[in-house]
Scaffold this motif. Structure first.
Motif, short mmCIF file in Angstrom:
data_model
loop_
_atom_site.label_atom_id
_atom_site.label_comp_id
_atom_site.label_asym_id
_atom_site.label_seq_id
_atom_site.Cartn_x
_atom_site.Cartn_y
_atom_site.Cartn_z
N ASP A 85 0.78 -1.21 -0.08
CA ASP A 85 -0.01 -0.12 0.02
C ASP A 85 0.83 1.37 -0.02
N GLU A 86 2.32 1.12 -0.18
CA GLU A 86 2.97 2.27 0.02
C GLU A 86 3.71 2.37 -1.33
N ARG A 87 3.53 1.81 -2.26
CA ARG A 87 4.08 1.62 -3.54
C ARG A 87 3.57 3.11 -4.21
N PRO A 88 4.22 3.53 -5.08
CA PRO A 88 3.77 4.91 -5.67
C PRO A 88 2.59 4.60 -6.41
N ASP A 89 2.27 3.52 -7.21
CA ASP A 89 0.98 3.51 -7.81
C ASP A 89 -0.15 3.10 -6.91
N ALA A 90 0.14 2.53 -5.71
CA ALA A 90 -0.83 2.28 -4.83
C ALA A 90 -1.26 3.66 -4.02
N GLY A 137 4.77 12.13 1.13
CA GLY A 137 3.73 12.41 2.17
C GLY A 137 3.02 11.50 2.87
N TRP A 138 2.71 10.36 1.99
CA TRP A 138 2.03 9.02 2.44
C TRP A 138 3.00 8.33 3.26
N ALA A 139 4.33 8.32 2.83
CA ALA A 139 5.11 7.62 3.62
C ALA A 139 5.35 8.16 4.93
N MET A 140 5.50 9.40 5.00
CA MET A 140 5.69 10.10 6.13
C MET A 140 4.53 10.11 7.24
N PHE A 141 3.26 10.12 6.70
CA PHE A 141 2.03 10.12 7.54
C PHE A 141 1.95 8.91 8.04
N VAL A 189 -5.67 18.54 0.27
CA VAL A 189 -4.72 19.32 0.61
C VAL A 189 -3.85 19.65 -0.61
N ARG A 190 -4.11 18.83 -1.61
CA ARG A 190 -3.37 19.18 -2.75
C ARG A 190 -3.97 20.00 -3.73
N GLU A 191 -5.42 20.11 -3.69
CA GLU A 191 -5.97 21.29 -4.40
C GLU A 191 -5.89 22.64 -3.72
N ALA A 192 -6.22 22.46 -2.28
CA ALA A 192 -6.09 23.65 -1.66
C ALA A 192 -4.62 24.30 -1.92
N ALA A 193 -3.58 23.67 -1.95
CA ALA A 193 -2.22 24.31 -2.20
C ALA A 193 -2.02 24.98 -3.49
N ALA A 194 -2.84 24.46 -4.53
CA ALA A 194 -2.91 24.88 -5.90
C ALA A 194 -3.56 26.31 -5.73
N ARG A 195 -4.43 26.45 -5.06
CA ARG A 195 -5.40 27.51 -5.04
C ARG A 195 -4.67 28.60 -3.87
N SER A 196 -4.17 28.18 -2.91
CA SER A 196 -3.81 29.28 -2.09
C SER A 196 -2.14 29.66 -2.36
N LEU A 197 -1.32 28.64 -2.72
CA LEU A 197 -0.13 28.84 -2.93
C LEU A 197 0.46 28.89 -4.28
N ALA A 198 -0.63 28.67 -5.26
CA ALA A 198 -0.08 28.34 -6.72
C ALA A 198 0.85 27.24 -6.94
N LYS A 199 0.73 26.38 -5.95
CA LYS A 199 1.63 25.11 -6.19
C LYS A 199 0.78 23.81 -6.04
N ARG A 200 0.90 23.06 -6.94
CA ARG A 200 0.29 21.79 -6.87
C ARG A 200 1.12 20.76 -6.45
N HIS A 201 0.89 19.79 -5.50
CA HIS A 201 1.94 18.74 -5.16
C HIS A 201 2.21 17.92 -6.50
N TYR A 202 3.32 17.63 -6.52
CA TYR A 202 3.63 16.29 -7.46
C TYR A 202 3.34 15.12 -7.05
N ASP A 203 3.27 14.17 -8.07
CA ASP A 203 3.01 12.86 -7.74
C ASP A 203 4.10 12.29 -6.51
N CYS A 204 5.24 12.46 -6.94
CA CYS A 204 6.39 12.23 -5.82
C CYS A 204 6.29 12.84 -4.67
N GLN A 205 5.67 13.84 -4.37
CA GLN A 205 5.48 14.57 -3.22
C GLN A 205 4.37 13.87 -2.42
N LEU A 206 3.21 13.52 -3.16
CA LEU A 206 2.21 12.40 -2.65
C LEU A 206 2.96 11.31 -2.07
N VAL A 207 3.53 10.79 -2.88
CA VAL A 207 4.20 9.47 -2.24
C VAL A 207 5.14 9.48 -1.11
#
Length: 513
Positions: A48-53, A121-125, A101-119
């Motif tokens: 459940d921690e592989r990038p595709d998962a 973030g999931w690991a750190m969570f 959070v990804r969508e909120a970042a795009a609207r408030s910071l004009a920065k959208r999390h990349y897929d690698c950042q999601l991976v």
């Protein structure tokens, strides 16, 4: 063997403490043997921690988030609080939260999390250490687990290595947290206890490892005499159950930036909370101890261990100290006290040199950091050593420091109910981090393929030839309009390279201690 416990089960573990923290239980020999075997097996990513998962958990919510208005996004964030409380930290809820959070970042910071950042973030969570290459956006990736923890109602601490980074990251990410109905506090040096308490009261708090450690030590001192179960039960009967003496709300979740530096390089640095004690004049005792130490002979009366700056008295040395103390008053009548004092006097004479380990400035002895050459006026030695060095230098004796509490970063961070980290260089120390902190290192894939070229190593015979090669390479690159940064391991090395560049007529700036 599971190394991570779910947060929904953790509050009960902390019920016997002033605030939440993990008990430091010592495993039995069978558990230690099993851990030794399992820790040396290769760490494969869980399914459940592989990038595709991970992306499969987040992507189903992407379209709905993009079509929602700002108000609808914020309403969904508020609704997540109750859903987390009812269902716990279920993977489907975490995936929805990450998409939000990804969508909120795009609207408030004009920065959208990349897929690698999601991976990452999931690991750190889930209590892992994410290894991300430089420039891959660790600061933004950190907002995913911290915002999710904060929305779930758990205080989240983002720990950096200095006050500047804590302030910068907190201010840069503040619009995102505000968009989600959260807030971020920052703790820096010089803040008063009420300010610190207010900063830790925010759902997310940015702070340096040093400030966090000493706030924890001060909390321990504050509750030392009121830490029993009865006292805690009585405190909970108050209208406001929170103790005004405490600044932290507990050690729930910590995300440590530059984790290899904090977890490994500074892991065993003793952090000591002390108070000044104005006792009787100690000058006579210190001078007598230095005189006695000068009469003892190395080899027969004591042995030096330079590696760890340790002095070991021999039986002959103890006998000579006893003879020397004959008829002297005060602590000299106590064998333990006089031997400790002379032991420290020998340490002061043998291992601490002026203008190397300390300087004398404005009539006071100030410690020097040997690795950087910088003075550290806020630090002091312990166990009477400062007073002996003051006496050795003929200066007025500083007040003796009484130790109130002490801890290391290693022990502090192991007390968090959930711990995570991120770094650019974690693979080299992965086994040690796994052994000590039970954190698996997750190698996060790059957002784009690396274009770096490894030109290999160049071996030379002498230091002078090495600096000629480095200076020539720097000159060639600078002539192409490319900025060049050369790092050295010491001040002396940087000055040698600077001299070579100056001889070549290459304009440059020298930055050292």
């Amino acid at each position: 063997m599971s190394r991570v416990r779910h947060l929904v089960d953790l509050p009960d573990l902390a019920s016997a403490r002033p605030y939440a923290e993990r008990f430091e239980d010592e495993p039995g020999w069978l558990d230690r043997a099993g851990a030794w075997v399992f820790e040396r097996l290769p760490a494969f990513p869980r399914a459940d921690e592989r990038p595709d998962a991970v992306l499969a958990r987040v992507e189903p919510f992407e379209r709905a988030m993009k079509l929602a208005s700002d108000g609808e996004i914020q309403a969904r964030a508020r609704a997540l609080r109750g859903r987390f409380r009812r269902a716990g930290l279920a993977p489907e809820l975490v995936g929805e939260c990450f998409a939000l959070v990804r969508e909120a970042a795009a609207r408030s910071l004009a920065k959208r999390h990349y897929d690698c950042q999601l991976v990452a973030g999931w690991a750190m969570f889930h209590g892992r250490l994410a290894e991300m290459a430089t420039g891959e956006g660790k600061t933004l990736a950190a907002t995913l687990p911290t915002a999710a923890m904060a929305l779930a109602g758990y205080p989240a601490h983002v720990v950096t290595v200095n006050d500047y980074l804590a302030t910068r990251d907190a201010h840069e990410m503040a619009p995102l947290y505000q968009f989600l109905g959260l807030s971020a506090g920052v703790v820096i040096a010089g803040m008063k206890p009420p300010e610190r308490r207010a900063a830790y009261a925010h759902p997310v708090t940015y702070c340096s490892n040093k400030e966090l450690a000493f706030d924890y030590l001060r909390d321990r001192v504050a509750v030392r005499r009121r830490g029993s179960r009865m006292h805690l039960a009585l405190d909970r009967l108050k209208p406001d159950a929170r103790d005004d003496r405490l600044v932290l709300r507990g050690l729930w979740f910590a995300l440590v930036d530059e984790a290899d530096s904090v977890f490994i390089d500074e892991a065993r640095t003793p952090l000591i909370l002390s108070a000044s004690v104005c006792g009787d004049d100690e000058r006579a005792d210190c001078e007598h101890a230095l005189d006695c130490a000068a009469e003892l002979e190395a080899g027969s009366d004591y042995r030096l261990h330079p590696g760890d700056r340790r002095v070991a008295l021999t039986d002959a040395g103890r006998a000579r100290i006893a003879d020397w103390a004959e008829g002297r008053p005060g602590l000299w009548r106590s064998a333990r006290a006089r031997e400790e004092l002379v032991h420290q006097a020998l340490t002061a004479r043998a291992f601490f040199r002026r203008d190397q380990h300390y300087v004398v400035a404005d009539g006071k002895v100030v410690i020097v950091d040997e690795s950087t050459g910088r003075v550290m006026p806020d630090r002091s030695w312990e166990r009477g050593l400062p007073q002996l060095i003051d006496a050795k230098e003929g200066r007025e004796l500083s007040d003796r420091r009484e130790t109130l509490a002490r801890i290391t970063y290693q022990r502090l961070f192991r007390r968090y109910l959930r711990l995570a980290g991120m770094t650019g260089t974690g693979r080299e120390v992965a086994r040690e981090i796994r052994d000590v902190y039970r954190l698996d290192v997750v190698d996060v894939p790059l957002n784009k393929p690396s274009r770096r070229q490894d030109l290999g190593a160049c071996l030379v015979r002498t230091r002078a030839e090495k600096w000629k090669r480095v200076a020539a390479a720097a000159e060639r690159l600078a002539s192409q309009g490319r900025p060049v940064l050369v790092g050295t391991r010491s001040v002396a090395a940087s000055e040698e390279l600077s001299a070579e560049l100056a001889a070549r007529g290459v304009a440059h700036a020298l930055l050292n201690a």
